[in-house]
Scaffold this active site. Sequence first.
Site, PDB file in Angstrom:
ATOM      1  N   ASN A 135      29.273  -4.802  85.460  1.00  0.00           N
ATOM      2  CA  ASN A 135      30.307  -3.952  86.048  1.00  0.00           C
ATOM      3  C   ASN A 135      31.177  -4.869  86.905  1.00  0.00           C
ATOM      4  OD1 ASN A 135      31.771  -2.453  87.964  1.00  0.00           O
ATOM      5  ND2 ASN A 135      30.471  -0.665  87.630  1.00  0.00           N
ATOM      6  N   GLU A 171      33.886  -0.552  84.341  1.00  0.00           N
ATOM      7  CA  GLU A 171      34.911  -0.439  85.389  1.00  0.00           C
ATOM      8  C   GLU A 171      36.021  -1.479  85.196  1.00  0.00           C
ATOM      9  OE1 GLU A 171      34.530   1.512  89.240  1.00  0.00           O
ATOM     10  OE2 GLU A 171      32.527   0.633  89.282  1.00  0.00           O
ATOM     11  N   TYR A 215      29.129   3.335  81.246  1.00  0.00           N
ATOM     12  CA  TYR A 215      29.299   3.411  82.701  1.00  0.00           C
ATOM     13  C   TYR A 215      29.016   4.857  83.089  1.00  0.00           C
ATOM     14  CZ  TYR A 215      31.650   3.556  87.247  1.00  0.00           C
ATOM     15  OH  TYR A 215      31.952   3.748  88.569  1.00  0.00           O
ATOM     16  N   ASP A 262      26.063   0.133  83.515  1.00  0.00           N
ATOM     17  CA  ASP A 262      25.830   0.590  84.884  1.00  0.00           C
ATOM     18  C   ASP A 262      25.389   2.045  84.791  1.00  0.00           C
ATOM     19  OD1 ASP A 262      25.924   1.553  87.450  1.00  0.00           O
ATOM     20  OD2 ASP A 262      27.995   0.946  87.842  1.00  0.00           O
ATOM     21  N   ASN A 320      23.964   3.832  87.249  1.00  0.00           N
ATOM     22  CA  ASN A 320      24.098   4.533  88.531  1.00  0.00           C
ATOM     23  C   ASN A 320      22.859   5.354  88.878  1.00  0.00           C
ATOM     24  OD1 ASN A 320      26.470   3.884  90.047  1.00  0.00           O
ATOM     25  ND2 ASN A 320      27.721   4.779  88.427  1.00  0.00           N
ATOM     26  N   ASP A 332      31.029  -5.969  93.097  1.00  0.00           N
ATOM     27  CA  ASP A 332      29.816  -5.583  93.841  1.00  0.00           C
ATOM     28  C   ASP A 332      28.573  -5.611  92.942  1.00  0.00           C
ATOM     29  OD1 ASP A 332      31.174  -3.462  92.618  1.00  0.00           O
ATOM     30  OD2 ASP A 332      30.694  -2.008  94.181  1.00  0.00           O
ATOM     31  N   HIS A 333      28.777  -5.685  91.634  1.00  0.00           N
ATOM     32  CA  HIS A 333      27.669  -5.815  90.675  1.00  0.00           C
ATOM     33  C   HIS A 333      27.591  -7.259  90.183  1.00  0.00           C
ATOM     34  CE1 HIS A 333      27.231  -1.369  89.764  1.00  0.00           C
ATOM     35  NE2 HIS A 333      28.403  -1.405  90.364  1.00  0.00           N
TER      36      HIS A 333
END
Lengths: 262, 262
Positions: free
Chosen positions: A7, A35, A113, A154, A156, A254-255
């Site tokens: 991501n 993303e 995602y 991802d 989540n 951030d990933h």
Amino acid sequence: MKIATWNVNSVRTRINHICDWLTTNPDVDVLCLQETKVIDNDFPHAPFSDRGYQTYIYGQKSYNGVAMISRSPLENVQMGFASVLGKIAEPSLDDQKRLITAQLAGIQIVNMYVPNGSEVGGEKYEYKLRWLRLLKLYLQALLAQSPNVLICGDFNVAIADIDIYDPKNRETKVMATDIERDTLAEVLNLGFQDVFRKFEPEGGHFSWWDYRAGGFARNRGWRIDYHFLTAPLYERATACVIDKEPRKMPQPSDHTPVIVTL
Amino acid sequence: MKIATWNVNSVRTRINHICDWLTTNPDVDVLCLQETKVIDNDFPHAPFSDRGYQTYIYGQKSYNGVAMISRSPLENVQMGFASVLGKIAEPSLDDQKRLITAQLAGIQIVNMYVPNGSEVGGEKYEYKLRWLRLLKLYLQALLAQSPNVLICGDFNVAIADIDIYDPKNRETKVMATDIERDTLAEVLNLGFQDVFRKFEPEGGHFSWWDYRAGGFARNRGWRIDYHFLTAPLYERATACVIDKEPRKMPQPSDHTPVIVTL
DNA sequence: GGGACCGGGG
DNA sequence: CCCCGGTCCC
């Protein structure tokens, strides 16, 4: 064969990070991005094609968007739920571009995602659960065609307590509630196994750290990016690693990438 | 003594450029900045104090803002028109933070960011002209106290045709109209001379290039940043140069420094 | 074209 | 904390 998921939190902002990573990881055959945050017209194809990669994209403005970057051409690329399922009961689950699949060397690679869910119990949380339930039907359809299915991206959801730096009060935290775990488990019970855990039983291994409050510096991470494999692929897998290096760079996503070797 | 002026188009975004420039120009005694674009509470003092400079700031949110960076302490720092003139007829001419002055070694240094004017004949254009008319009164007051006055900054007026890459149709272009030139001339006629022209009679020397349409690469520039000196200082001046180097860097300001040696 | 702010999203 | 997309300003 190596397949990676990452991501990147905007493919345009991160294009140099991604290209540098491909250069230092030349043996990665397929890189699944999430993303991308860009409409298809504005996707930066050239940096990839210049380096000899094919690009397969499914993007939208601002949010979401997935892409597959591959050394070899991919086959039968399909975007969204409906491309596989035909008419779907809730078409709005395809409004957000979160799902792309293609075949390579007899492997059905699914790059996704999963919706974040925002707040436990809210409208987006319910959308996430409905999205995961439709994902089950989608994967059932793919499994009917091939025994070799790899799903990555991802998700989540931190699927176990050891996948969160601090699982305390997890029922209040999106990505950690039992209902999210159970709904995802319903999907994985179709026959998918978490290949990272074939090689690493310990906790403390994360793929995402919040930008806020020095999450990475303090290793306050979550493991929410995965490769889930059907049995034939799971048996074949020889490694699965999280590469923390890109997260250490200036202006990182951030990933960070997760790579499986088959 | 060397005094420099530089419209940095955000001191926070450009802080590394500015520090690098100070490092390669250690003999600059005072650096006058325009368009700092930051409220005083958020001004980055540390990068300057770490390098042994004093900072004097007069900022606002988003737009405008001026600052003086000095190796030696400056004296009698005054911000805005009213600090020098007392009550002013049109107080809104001090709403935008564009004017700071201080003394060093018997020189009154005035650092200003003249309003751009936006469009010829518009409301902001009229504001620019009124601002310049008040500037005349302001400088008269300073001249009553000292014969050694240096005014520098971004004047947003190209004072002669040779100061524009293409002066064609200049009456339609803000920064180039006769009324702007005449209004600024009224100010300069108090006894200020353009010290750059003491050393360089030729055209084609610019201090600003529009970000758009490859302005710098094609040298489509304007000379709108100046040092204007009263006679005693003008006689003393031994050099005045435009340093184009910072404009060549990645992510530059659209302006580049102008340095006078006294 | 590239600053800054805001509001939305994570 | 950082990304996006609007809007304002130059």
